[in-house]
Design a protein around this motif. Structure first.
Motif, PDB file in Angstrom:
ATOM      1  N   LEU A 105       0.777  -1.179  -0.120  1.00  0.00           N
ATOM      2  CA  LEU A 105      -0.027  -0.023   0.026  1.00  0.00           C
ATOM      3  C   LEU A 105       0.920   1.398   0.196  1.00  0.00           C
ATOM      4  O   LEU A 105       0.558   2.308  -0.251  1.00  0.00           O
ATOM      5  N   LEU A 106       2.159   1.054   0.472  1.00  0.00           N
ATOM      6  CA  LEU A 106       3.037   2.336   0.402  1.00  0.00           C
ATOM      7  C   LEU A 106       3.843   2.439  -0.880  1.00  0.00           C
ATOM      8  O   LEU A 106       4.431   3.260  -0.976  1.00  0.00           O
ATOM      9  N   VAL A 107       3.712   1.360  -1.695  1.00  0.00           N
ATOM     10  CA  VAL A 107       4.709   1.424  -2.866  1.00  0.00           C
ATOM     11  C   VAL A 107       4.016   2.521  -3.848  1.00  0.00           C
ATOM     12  O   VAL A 107       2.916   2.155  -4.190  1.00  0.00           O
ATOM     13  N   ARG A 108       4.721   3.275  -4.617  1.00  0.00           N
ATOM     14  CA  ARG A 108       4.279   4.099  -5.382  1.00  0.00           C
ATOM     15  C   ARG A 108       5.081   3.965  -6.671  1.00  0.00           C
ATOM     16  O   ARG A 108       4.909   4.830  -7.831  1.00  0.00           O
ATOM     17  N   THR A 109       5.985   3.031  -6.735  1.00  0.00           N
ATOM     18  CA  THR A 109       6.977   2.670  -7.851  1.00  0.00           C
ATOM     19  C   THR A 109       6.204   1.852  -9.009  1.00  0.00           C
ATOM     20  O   THR A 109       5.440   0.815  -8.450  1.00  0.00           O
ATOM     21  N   PRO A 110       6.368   1.554 -10.119  1.00  0.00           N
ATOM     22  CA  PRO A 110       5.976   0.733 -11.102  1.00  0.00           C
ATOM     23  C   PRO A 110       6.161  -0.727 -10.901  1.00  0.00           C
ATOM     24  O   PRO A 110       5.747  -1.693 -11.277  1.00  0.00           O
ATOM     25  N   THR A 131       4.884  -9.257 -19.668  1.00  0.00           N
ATOM     26  CA  THR A 131       5.679  -9.793 -18.505  1.00  0.00           C
ATOM     27  C   THR A 131       5.077  -9.069 -17.303  1.00  0.00           C
ATOM     28  O   THR A 131       5.263  -7.854 -17.052  1.00  0.00           O
ATOM     29  N   GLY A 132       4.284 -10.010 -16.381  1.00  0.00           N
ATOM     30  CA  GLY A 132       4.017  -9.277 -15.474  1.00  0.00           C
ATOM     31  C   GLY A 132       4.539  -9.345 -13.895  1.00  0.00           C
ATOM     32  O   GLY A 132       4.391  -8.689 -12.975  1.00  0.00           O
ATOM     33  N   LEU A 139      13.872 -13.877  -4.010  1.00  0.00           N
ATOM     34  CA  LEU A 139      14.199 -12.652  -5.337  1.00  0.00           C
ATOM     35  C   LEU A 139      13.103 -12.886  -6.374  1.00  0.00           C
ATOM     36  O   LEU A 139      13.117 -13.800  -7.258  1.00  0.00           O
ATOM     37  N   PHE A 140      11.934 -12.013  -6.242  1.00  0.00           N
ATOM     38  CA  PHE A 140      11.223 -11.909  -7.226  1.00  0.00           C
ATOM     39  C   PHE A 140      10.315 -10.483  -7.450  1.00  0.00           C
ATOM     40  O   PHE A 140      10.513  -9.752  -6.385  1.00  0.00           O
ATOM     41  N   ALA A 141       9.916 -10.219  -8.647  1.00  0.00           N
ATOM     42  CA  ALA A 141       9.381  -8.907  -8.904  1.00  0.00           C
ATOM     43  C   ALA A 141       7.987  -8.805  -9.522  1.00  0.00           C
ATOM     44  O   ALA A 141       7.687 -10.003 -10.061  1.00  0.00           O
ATOM     45  N   VAL A 142       7.272  -7.763  -9.245  1.00  0.00           N
ATOM     46  CA  VAL A 142       5.982  -7.924  -9.915  1.00  0.00           C
ATOM     47  C   VAL A 142       5.811  -6.380 -10.344  1.00  0.00           C
ATOM     48  O   VAL A 142       6.419  -5.368  -9.884  1.00  0.00           O
ATOM     49  N   ARG A 143       4.892  -6.317 -11.306  1.00  0.00           N
ATOM     50  CA  ARG A 143       4.222  -4.883 -11.459  1.00  0.00           C
ATOM     51  C   ARG A 143       3.234  -4.619 -10.553  1.00  0.00           C
ATOM     52  O   ARG A 143       2.385  -5.215 -10.385  1.00  0.00           O
ATOM     53  N   THR A 144       3.655  -3.245  -9.781  1.00  0.00           N
ATOM     54  CA  THR A 144       2.785  -2.890  -8.721  1.00  0.00           C
ATOM     55  C   THR A 144       1.234  -2.907  -8.978  1.00  0.00           C
ATOM     56  O   THR A 144       0.508  -3.495  -8.139  1.00  0.00           O
ATOM     57  N   PHE A 189      11.008  -6.481 -17.657  1.00  0.00           N
ATOM     58  CA  PHE A 189       9.477  -5.548 -17.846  1.00  0.00           C
ATOM     59  C   PHE A 189       9.449  -4.901 -19.110  1.00  0.00           C
ATOM     60  O   PHE A 189       8.628  -3.993 -19.219  1.00  0.00           O
ATOM     61  N   ARG A 190      10.393  -4.722 -19.915  1.00  0.00           N
ATOM     62  CA  ARG A 190      10.373  -4.179 -21.146  1.00  0.00           C
ATOM     63  C   ARG A 190       9.089  -4.819 -22.128  1.00  0.00           C
ATOM     64  O   ARG A 190       8.713  -3.969 -22.911  1.00  0.00           O
ATOM     65  N   ASP A 191       9.067  -6.163 -21.743  1.00  0.00           N
ATOM     66  CA  ASP A 191       7.933  -6.752 -22.442  1.00  0.00           C
ATOM     67  C   ASP A 191       6.813  -6.413 -21.537  1.00  0.00           C
ATOM     68  O   ASP A 191       6.536  -6.898 -20.403  1.00  0.00           O
TER      69      ASP A 191
END
Length: 403
Positions: A123-128, A156-157, A205-210, A151-153
């Protein structure tokens, strides 16, 4: 009938651990690896938040902060958020007093569990882009950059990095087995991603589109797995970047590793139930194929089949007419092979408890240990004996610190 069932059980186990990888490899060779139909070109430096759950991880914090600040990514576009909620070791106070505005801290004395804390942190994250990593791991300096590049693609979510186990000759057979398992698992993930999408990220280590993050049920055990698969279920792929990696020491002892494996397995069965809609191949196509073959079979099919193989093999040999069957030598050899394999695994377990190592026992021991843990995880799940609260497992490096 017994022989038919035995052959089916054997084929299912072989497919789970060997056949699936071969099938995916062949499909990639025939069709070619996945390629994005469109990509963002030019400079690509989106703002990123590095989220680090850290429950009572005081011993790891100085190294983790230094490692995070050392990432080769524009400093003005990298936010660092530690989630220390519920910690009783002074983590929150230490981070705020030592690093000030260079990092953010989500603290508090109430221990609601990792998933609840992650939901609040998002809820605090404002980055993409949001990247999750564990406090007890070290990332290579290019990890954030390499993850973000995927994430250029637009399709890719989410993106998973690679988990690598640091083992030394003096460390346990469980640690060596864990390292070998993750090398095998990493290769399968690479092929999964080349075919379409990996099926489940590792929390190291994993990432998501916010914008794609959905709050997860607070009693969820495998939050990383659920988060990434739900994104995949919405039509986005989960990419894999093996050159972005998190280094982690193996579990301190076989007892610690067993606790971790049983909990993960219980979470696997919980995930299968909550992601039941992904079992529909008519709607999800290749994702269902990957999910069932790589995950559902590993957690729910192979462990049960291994038990059935032993029992069916025994029942066949106990039949009065068994000695007259043309396949009697085959079934006898199979039983002898199973007995030898499990005897070596048992010996490896006994040696492990005494902190001794025998390389020949690595594969039999860890394979058996992993599947027994899966069965224990099933029992734990059916009993409802689990929660989303953080369960800290001792790692091999912590033993060195304590000494």
């Amino acid at each position: 009938m017994l022989e038919t069932l035995l052959v089916i059980a054997i084929l299912l186990v072989l497919y789970t651990y060997v056949g699936y990888g071969l099938v995916v490899w062949l499909l990639i060779k025939i069709r070619g690896p996945y390629r994005a139909t469109e990509r963002i070109t030019g400079t690509f430096d989106p703002e990123v938040t590095l989220i680090i759950p850290a429950y009572n991880e005081m011993a790891c914090l100085p190294d983790k902060v230094a490692n995070s600040l050392a990432q080769e990514y524009p400093a003005d576009k990298l936010r660092i958020l530690f989630v220390t909620e519920g910690s009783t070791d002074g983590s929150e106070e230490y981070l705020k007093a030592t690093y000030g505005d260079r990092i953010a801290v989500l603290g508090g004395s109430r221990r609601r569990g990792k998933v609840a804390a992650m939901n609040e942190a998002m809820l605090l994250v404002r980055t993409p882009v949001a990247i999750f990593t564990d406090a007890n791991t070290q990332l290579n300096k290019q990890a954030v950059r390499l993850i973000v590049e995927q994430f250029r693609d637009p399709k890719t979510g989410a993106v998973a990095g690679e988990k690598r186990i640091m083992t030394a000759d003096s460390e346990s057979a469980a640690g060596a087995g864990e390292g070998l398992y993750w090398k095998y698992e990493s290769q399968l993930k690479k092929w999964d991603a080349e075919l379409y999408s990996i099926v489940g990220a590792a929390g190291e280590l994993f990432a998501v589109r916010t914008e794609l993050y959905e709050p997860v049920e607070t009693d969820t055990i495998l939050d990383d797995f659920i988060i990434s698969l739900r994104i995949a279920g919405r039509g986005f792929r989960v990419g894999y970047e093996p050159d972005a990696y998190a280094l982690e020491h193996p579990s301190f002892s076989i007892i610690d590793e067993e606790k971790r494996k049983v909990r993960i397995s219980a979470g696997g069965f919980q995930s299968i139930v909550r992601l039941a809609y992904l079992l529909n191949p008519f709607r999800y196509g290749i994702l269902t194929f990957e999910y069932v073959s790589h995950r559902v079979s590993r957690w729910a099919v192979a462990p049960v089949c291994l038990v059935l193989i032993l029992l069916l093999n025994l029942l066949i040999l106990l039949q009065p007419e068994a000695g007259r069957s043309a396949l009697y030598p085959v079934w006898t050899g199979l039983m002898a092979g199973q007995m030898l394999f499990y005897a070596v695994a048992w010996l490896g377990y006994l040696l492990e408890k005494r902190q001794l190592r025998w390389k020949a026992a690595f594969v039999p021991f860890y394979f058996t240990f992993m599947n027994v843990s899966a069965l224990k995880g099933l029992v734990r799940y059916l009993r409802g004996n689990q929660s989303g609260a953080w369960e800290k497992v001792r790692r091999a490096n912590e033993a060195v610190i304590q000494k």
